[in-house]
Scaffold this motif. Structure first.
Motif, mmCIF file in Angstrom:
data_model
loop_
_atom_site.group_PDB
_atom_site.id
_atom_site.type_symbol
_atom_site.label_atom_id
_atom_site.label_comp_id
_atom_site.label_asym_id
_atom_site.label_seq_id
_atom_site.Cartn_x
_atom_site.Cartn_y
_atom_site.Cartn_z
ATOM 1 N N VAL A 48 -16.000 -67.590 0.872
ATOM 2 C CA VAL A 48 -14.852 -68.468 1.141
ATOM 3 C C VAL A 48 -15.069 -69.229 2.461
ATOM 4 C CG1 VAL A 48 -12.358 -68.535 1.578
ATOM 5 C CG2 VAL A 48 -13.284 -66.939 -0.113
ATOM 6 N N GLU A 49 -15.312 -70.532 2.349
ATOM 7 C CA GLU A 49 -15.650 -71.345 3.518
ATOM 8 C C GLU A 49 -14.588 -71.253 4.625
ATOM 9 O OE1 GLU A 49 -18.303 -72.793 4.471
ATOM 10 O OE2 GLU A 49 -17.608 -74.183 6.015
ATOM 11 N N GLU A 50 -13.308 -71.351 4.248
ATOM 12 C CA GLU A 50 -12.230 -71.279 5.246
ATOM 13 C C GLU A 50 -12.287 -70.001 6.061
ATOM 14 O OE1 GLU A 50 -10.861 -74.471 5.786
ATOM 15 O OE2 GLU A 50 -9.576 -72.901 6.653
ATOM 16 N N VAL A 52 -14.927 -68.027 6.547
ATOM 17 C CA VAL A 52 -16.125 -67.975 7.385
ATOM 18 C C VAL A 52 -15.943 -68.839 8.639
ATOM 19 C CG1 VAL A 52 -18.589 -68.528 7.476
ATOM 20 C CG2 VAL A 52 -17.637 -67.409 5.447
ATOM 21 N N ARG A 53 -15.277 -69.978 8.470
ATOM 22 C CA ARG A 53 -15.032 -70.840 9.642
ATOM 23 C C ARG A 53 -14.197 -70.138 10.705
ATOM 24 N NH1 ARG A 53 -14.345 -76.996 7.632
ATOM 25 N NH2 ARG A 53 -16.408 -77.084 6.687
ATOM 26 N N ARG A 63 -21.782 -73.507 15.997
ATOM 27 C CA ARG A 63 -21.764 -73.663 14.532
ATOM 28 C C ARG A 63 -23.127 -73.555 13.880
ATOM 29 N NH1 ARG A 63 -16.636 -73.759 12.066
ATOM 30 N NH2 ARG A 63 -15.292 -74.236 13.804
ATOM 31 N N ALA A 114 -20.504 -69.477 1.079
ATOM 32 C CA ALA A 114 -19.865 -70.516 1.880
ATOM 33 C C ALA A 114 -20.948 -71.190 2.724
ATOM 34 C CB ALA A 114 -18.796 -69.897 2.774
ATOM 35 N N PRO A 115 -20.972 -72.526 2.767
ATOM 36 C CA PRO A 115 -22.056 -73.231 3.474
ATOM 37 C C PRO A 115 -22.209 -72.818 4.946
ATOM 38 C CG PRO A 115 -20.681 -74.785 2.247
ATOM 39 C CD PRO A 115 -20.039 -73.440 2.084
ATOM 40 N N SER A 116 -21.101 -72.522 5.623
ATOM 41 C CA SER A 116 -21.174 -72.188 7.051
ATOM 42 C C SER A 116 -21.880 -70.869 7.341
ATOM 43 C CB SER A 116 -19.767 -72.124 7.664
ATOM 44 O OG SER A 116 -19.251 -73.419 7.771
ATOM 45 N N VAL A 117 -22.121 -70.048 6.291
ATOM 46 C CA VAL A 117 -22.838 -68.783 6.501
ATOM 47 C C VAL A 117 -24.265 -69.056 6.980
ATOM 48 C CG1 VAL A 117 -23.831 -66.775 5.336
ATOM 49 C CG2 VAL A 117 -21.464 -67.442 4.859
ATOM 50 N N PRO A 119 -25.815 -72.392 8.122
ATOM 51 C CA PRO A 119 -25.817 -73.834 8.390
ATOM 52 C C PRO A 119 -27.230 -74.384 8.560
ATOM 53 C CG PRO A 119 -25.014 -72.581 10.291
ATOM 54 C CD PRO A 119 -25.122 -71.620 9.164
#
Ligand code: TXA
Ligand code: MG
Length: 363
Positions: A48-50, A52-53, A63, A114-117, A119
């Motif tokens: 879940v991207e939200e 992870v952010r 980031r 999630a992409p932010s995992v 970057p």
């Protein structure tokens, strides 16, 4: 923040029952801090991207620094890695030998993460922690859990729930207190390259242990013991593991270490340029402290058992650095360990980073 104490409980069914609410929070996008065998982690649902952010915001983490994904069972790998690529045979050997345990493998990242995992990285770090509380929480949540160490970025990693609360108390939904972490330094991060395996961050699974399982050479990244080289793990380039006090490390023969430490203190006293008073703290083996008659105040002196000094230093280092800050220490003097042996590599790597390279080899 809700704090839940499960220290001493090891039975899986009982833990899962107790952890039902925090696990549900985790699954639905909450932040849950939990113990692992290495250090406390700040967990979020890795899919879940939200969620992870929120990790990056809570820690004030840059980031571009990727996160490690934690799983409780082998079948969870499906959600984490790219299954269209065959799993490297050495990766399989290493998982069999060291999972659950403090080894993070960098593997091709799956599309569901999630992409932010991860970057800007095609690879994702994955590990299966060897701690009953971490395993039960992840299993109960039923999702892979992205978790960096649960400290504010740049601070020493937390090895107790109180350390987590001091850094991130206002930012997490749940804090699970499972007592002090058994190992005390973070996992080994390993990259499988075509001709070798490269340790990007030394940790609980040592070079010798890895070399005993795979045939290719096992090397350290150039920056492991050298602050001037560019790191391969993005996280290693930031000021790291550092207390407010300056850290100074000596390693070699005991007489030479004692002499060098005393010369350092004397120089500070004699230096007219410095108008601040130095408040020293010491970490050393108990036999060293006794033999050379070191007697700083109790709150600024740690005499650790000499017969397992490297393991003891790993276990207590971050806690002591935090405690010395609270005691007003300006300079922490550390008796180092042999970096070519066992967990000594991990300890000396963290001391290199914490001291910004102030490690001296003496006599
Ligand atoms: O023991 C541990 O590994 C703890 C516990 C909570 O599991 N976690 C931990 O996470 O130490 P963190 O985020 O504090 O450190 C992760 C390190 C960083 O230096 C990061 O740059 C590196 O691993 N790393 C993670 N993913 C990577 C990737 N895809 N490529 C290169 N380095 C990576
Ligand atoms: Mg960290």
């Amino acid at each position: 923040m809700q704090r839940l104490t499960v220290e001493g409980i090891r039975q899986e069914a009982q833990l899962r029952e107790m952890l039902r609410e925090p696990a549900q929070s985790l699954r639905r996008g909450g932040l849950v801090a939990f113990p692992t065998e290495t250090v406390y982690g700040l967990g979020a649902n890795a899919l879940v991207e939200e969620a992870v952010r929120r990790i990056f915001e809570a820690k004030e983490r840059p980031r571009d620094n990727p996160l490690i994904v934690h799983i409780a069972q082998d079948d969870q790998l499906r959600d984490v890695i790219d299954e269209s690529q065959p799993l490297h045979e050495d990766a399989v050997r290493l998982m069999r030998a060291f999972w659950p345990g403090p080894l993070t493998l960098l593997l091709p990242a799956g599309a569901r993460l999630a992409p932010s995992v991860h970057p800007g990285q095609p690879l994702v770090g994955v590990r299966m922690p060897d701690h009953p509380v971490a395993r039960a929480l992840i299993a109960e949540a039923g999702v892979p859990v992205a978790a960096p160490s649960a400290n504010r970025s740049g601070r020493p990693s937390p090895t107790t729930a109180d350390d987590v609360e001091a850094d991130l108390g206002g930012q997490v939904d749940w804090l699970i207190d499972g007592g002090p972490c058994p190992i005390g330094v973070e996992s080994t991060v390993l990259l499988l390259e075509p001709d070798c395996a490269r340790i990007l961050r030394p940790g609980g699974v040592t070079q010798e242990m890895i070399a005993s399982v795979i045939d290719r050479p096992v090397l350290y990244a150039a920056d492991a013991f050298d602050v001037s080289s560019a790191p391969l793990a993005p996280g290693m380039k930031y000021r790291h593991y550092a207390p407010n006090a300056s850290v100074h490390v000596w390693w070699g023969a005991p007489e030479a270490i004692d002499e060098a430490m005393r010369a350092f203190l004397l120089e500070a006293v004699q230096d007219d340029e410095v108008d601040e008073v130095m408040v020293p703290a010491l970490i050393a083996p108990d036999d060293f402290v006794r033999r050379f008659g070191w007697a700083l105040s109790d709150e600024r002196q740690a005499a650790l058992p000499a017969d397992a000094y490297a393991e003891e230093l790993a276990h207590h280092l971050y806690r002591l650095l935090r405690a010395f800050d609270r005691a007003g220490a300006t300079d922490v003097l550390v008796h180092g360990v042999d970096p070519t042996h066992g967990v000594g590599a991990a300890v000396m790597n963290r001391l290199y980073k914490a001291s910004a390279g102030r490690v001296r080899w003496v006599g």
